[in-house]
Design a protein around this motif. Sequence first.
Motif, mmCIF file in Angstrom:
data_model
loop_
_atom_site.group_PDB
_atom_site.id
_atom_site.type_symbol
_atom_site.label_atom_id
_atom_site.label_comp_id
_atom_site.label_asym_id
_atom_site.label_seq_id
_atom_site.Cartn_x
_atom_site.Cartn_y
_atom_site.Cartn_z
ATOM 1 N N ILE A 271 0.858 -1.205 -0.017
ATOM 2 C CA ILE A 271 -0.020 0.244 -0.022
ATOM 3 C C ILE A 271 0.829 1.237 -0.034
ATOM 4 N N VAL A 272 1.035 1.915 -1.167
ATOM 5 C CA VAL A 272 1.917 2.904 -1.318
ATOM 6 C C VAL A 272 1.147 4.412 -1.447
ATOM 7 N N THR A 273 1.784 5.342 -1.000
ATOM 8 C CA THR A 273 1.041 6.772 -1.023
ATOM 9 C C THR A 273 1.536 7.342 -2.382
ATOM 10 N N GLU A 274 0.639 8.181 -2.861
ATOM 11 C CA GLU A 274 0.853 8.535 -4.135
ATOM 12 C C GLU A 274 2.089 9.353 -4.607
ATOM 13 N N ASN A 275 2.662 10.113 -3.601
ATOM 14 C CA ASN A 275 3.827 10.791 -3.950
ATOM 15 C C ASN A 275 5.311 10.006 -3.998
ATOM 16 N N ILE A 354 -6.658 -11.051 -5.023
ATOM 17 C CA ILE A 354 -5.386 -10.976 -4.576
ATOM 18 C C ILE A 354 -5.219 -9.622 -3.477
ATOM 19 N N PHE A 355 -6.461 -8.965 -3.258
ATOM 20 C CA PHE A 355 -6.482 -8.136 -2.030
ATOM 21 C C PHE A 355 -7.277 -8.895 -0.894
ATOM 22 N N LYS A 356 -8.368 -9.679 -1.088
ATOM 23 C CA LYS A 356 -9.108 -10.066 -0.110
ATOM 24 C C LYS A 356 -8.349 -11.487 0.509
ATOM 25 N N GLU A 357 -7.684 -11.935 -0.286
ATOM 26 C CA GLU A 357 -7.269 -13.688 -0.117
ATOM 27 C C GLU A 357 -5.844 -13.639 0.117
ATOM 28 N N GLU A 358 -5.620 -14.726 0.864
ATOM 29 C CA GLU A 358 -3.949 -14.762 0.938
ATOM 30 C C GLU A 358 -3.622 -15.389 -0.275
ATOM 31 N N THR A 359 -2.589 -14.898 -0.793
ATOM 32 C CA THR A 359 -1.943 -15.169 -2.045
ATOM 33 C C THR A 359 -0.628 -16.079 -1.647
ATOM 34 N N PHE A 360 -0.382 -17.164 -1.706
ATOM 35 C CA PHE A 360 0.505 -18.172 -1.167
ATOM 36 C C PHE A 360 1.594 -18.369 -2.389
ATOM 37 N N GLY A 361 2.159 -17.093 -2.939
ATOM 38 C CA GLY A 361 3.281 -17.345 -3.741
ATOM 39 C C GLY A 361 3.917 -16.009 -4.164
ATOM 40 N N PRO A 362 4.805 -15.880 -5.294
ATOM 41 C CA PRO A 362 5.504 -14.547 -5.588
ATOM 42 C C PRO A 362 4.843 -13.593 -6.269
ATOM 43 N N VAL A 363 3.556 -13.366 -5.857
ATOM 44 C CA VAL A 363 2.664 -12.394 -6.643
ATOM 45 C C VAL A 363 2.624 -11.096 -5.447
ATOM 46 N N ALA A 364 3.168 -9.809 -6.082
ATOM 47 C CA ALA A 364 2.872 -8.767 -5.269
ATOM 48 C C ALA A 364 1.799 -7.802 -5.774
ATOM 49 N N ALA A 365 0.559 -7.404 -4.852
ATOM 50 C CA ALA A 365 -0.448 -6.644 -5.250
ATOM 51 C C ALA A 365 0.106 -4.969 -4.806
ATOM 52 N N VAL A 366 0.028 -4.123 -5.835
ATOM 53 C CA VAL A 366 0.445 -2.806 -5.524
ATOM 54 C C VAL A 366 -0.782 -1.821 -5.392
ATOM 55 N N ILE A 367 -1.064 -1.505 -4.538
ATOM 56 C CA ILE A 367 -2.309 -0.555 -4.372
ATOM 57 C C ILE A 367 -1.510 1.087 -4.121
ATOM 58 N N LYS A 368 -2.136 1.901 -5.081
ATOM 59 C CA LYS A 368 -2.028 3.334 -4.615
ATOM 60 C C LYS A 368 -2.908 3.936 -3.851
ATOM 61 N N VAL A 369 -2.494 4.750 -2.782
ATOM 62 C CA VAL A 369 -3.480 5.500 -1.886
ATOM 63 C C VAL A 369 -2.960 6.998 -1.883
ATOM 64 N N LYS A 370 -4.074 7.759 -1.412
ATOM 65 C CA LYS A 370 -3.598 9.363 -1.321
ATOM 66 C C LYS A 370 -2.494 9.587 -0.345
ATOM 67 N N ASN A 371 -2.955 9.197 0.829
ATOM 68 C CA ASN A 371 -2.018 9.596 2.052
ATOM 69 C C ASN A 371 -1.917 8.513 3.267
ATOM 70 N N LYS A 372 -1.316 8.941 4.263
ATOM 71 C CA LYS A 372 -1.265 7.857 5.306
ATOM 72 C C LYS A 372 -2.380 7.393 5.980
ATOM 73 N N GLN A 373 -3.460 8.177 6.131
ATOM 74 C CA GLN A 373 -4.516 8.038 6.756
ATOM 75 C C GLN A 373 -5.484 6.956 5.892
ATOM 76 N N GLU A 374 -5.322 7.108 4.563
ATOM 77 C CA GLU A 374 -5.916 6.191 3.817
ATOM 78 C C GLU A 374 -5.200 4.817 3.767
ATOM 79 N N ALA A 375 -4.083 4.809 3.894
ATOM 80 C CA ALA A 375 -2.934 3.804 3.734
ATOM 81 C C ALA A 375 -3.263 2.700 5.013
ATOM 82 N N PHE A 376 -3.456 3.515 6.076
ATOM 83 C CA PHE A 376 -3.877 2.657 7.442
ATOM 84 C C PHE A 376 -5.195 1.914 7.169
#
Length: 454
Positions: A271-275, A354-376
């Motif tokens: 979960i990565v902030t946009e800047n 890939i967000f809701k379930e457990e992914t048990f292997g080498p797959v990374a889900a990357v999610i862009k968020v606005k700020n710290k608050q949205e990240a948490f």
Amino acid sequence: MKKSITTKNPYTGQVLKDYQYHSENDIENILNSADKTFEKWRTTDIKHRTDLLQNLANLLEQHKEKYAKLMMEEMGKPLNQGIAEVEKCAKLCDFYIANADHFLADQIIETEAKESFISYDPLGVILSIMPWNYPFWQVFRFAVPTLTAGNVGLLKHASNTTGSALKIENIFIEAGYPKGCFQTLLTNHDTIESIIGNKTIKAVTLTGSEKAGRSIAEVAGKNLKKTVLELGGNNACIILDDANLDKYIDTIVKARMQNNGQSCIAAKRFIVTENIYDQFLELFTKKIKNLTIGNPDSKDTYISVMAKESLAEELENQVEKSLEKGATIHYGNERKNAYYQPTIITNVSSNMPIFKEETFGPVAAVIKVKNKQEAFKTAANSRFGLGTMVFTENIKEVYKEISNIPDGAFFINEMVKSDPRLPFGGTKASGYGRELSKEGILEFVNTKTVYINK
Ligand SMILES: O=CCCC(=O)O
């Protein structure tokens, strides 16, 4: 019911070995032997038990390459990661050699009594049901504290790591433990209900899927037996605007990719902030492209095959369903048999597997968020509760979030990882109870109040 287990090397596809299941009679003998051994073992003193731990640690150190090779053959773990796993088991022994004595000592509590204290008595025969992803570590982290507290252990290991299960039983015997102290049961899930129901079994611990956890908890609950459950996770790895990527990018990659991505505590949702998003994605992709892929028997290999082809198929299915819902492959996503290429997926939203379930292997889900608050907020949007990790240079600000994260672990500028000195376990659908540390050794004891009046 099938009568045997066939193990197979997931990298070469070759059959390794056939093992006959224990018969009903064999299982009864194993339970009886455990029960009888407990009666003597529980009276041994802690010095004797920690001396045996020292023998265990020595054997693990001495034969770490051999044991790592066995894991590599059975479930594809790259050799160097297997060696590190065995070394960690030896460190676990060292930790309890140094600490078991005071963890288990009577605790004096001042009351109006002449004497009042808490004593920690072992419970008896403890059944463990363990997975294949860390075939040695998961078993030792159960067995070392549990046996040191005076219990005896039984192991029902994952069938694909049957060779490791039998090897571990042997290591305990070689270290000098009485024969019935730690035994492996070669059986399948059909017999587990009756084993848990057997009066010999006093408690059960399971590391595995949420589904397995629910079914074991139900059977154990019916029989009023304690359980410790260490289940799946979909840990968030939060990258905030001020994260020091140069310093931590290798840790962040390892958090997802070690053990071919097959770890309950791996970072699964980035979960990565946009800047910092573009900078993160570029660096993360570069590092992932550079991982050494190949035969697990090479000490240079970081990524090899997954433990079974069926697991790679399952992962592929989760990815396909997420793509149908609008996710994008940023990098990777080739699969061949049990091999799954390290993969980065973007445009991920909370309704995707890939967000809701457990992914048990080498797959990374990357999610862009606005700020710290949205990240948490995004991180906490999970049925699971194993751990959250955050990368930031403003530790003080993130400190405030500690009590808002309902997980079993919260790591700042480090990946969520297990350590013999620290408690390990989850909340919500990730289970309950703790392993390791003082909390772990006290899970399978009778915490007894003793009160002696004046
Ligand atoms: O798969 C979960 C456990 C991994 C670990 O203890 O490092």
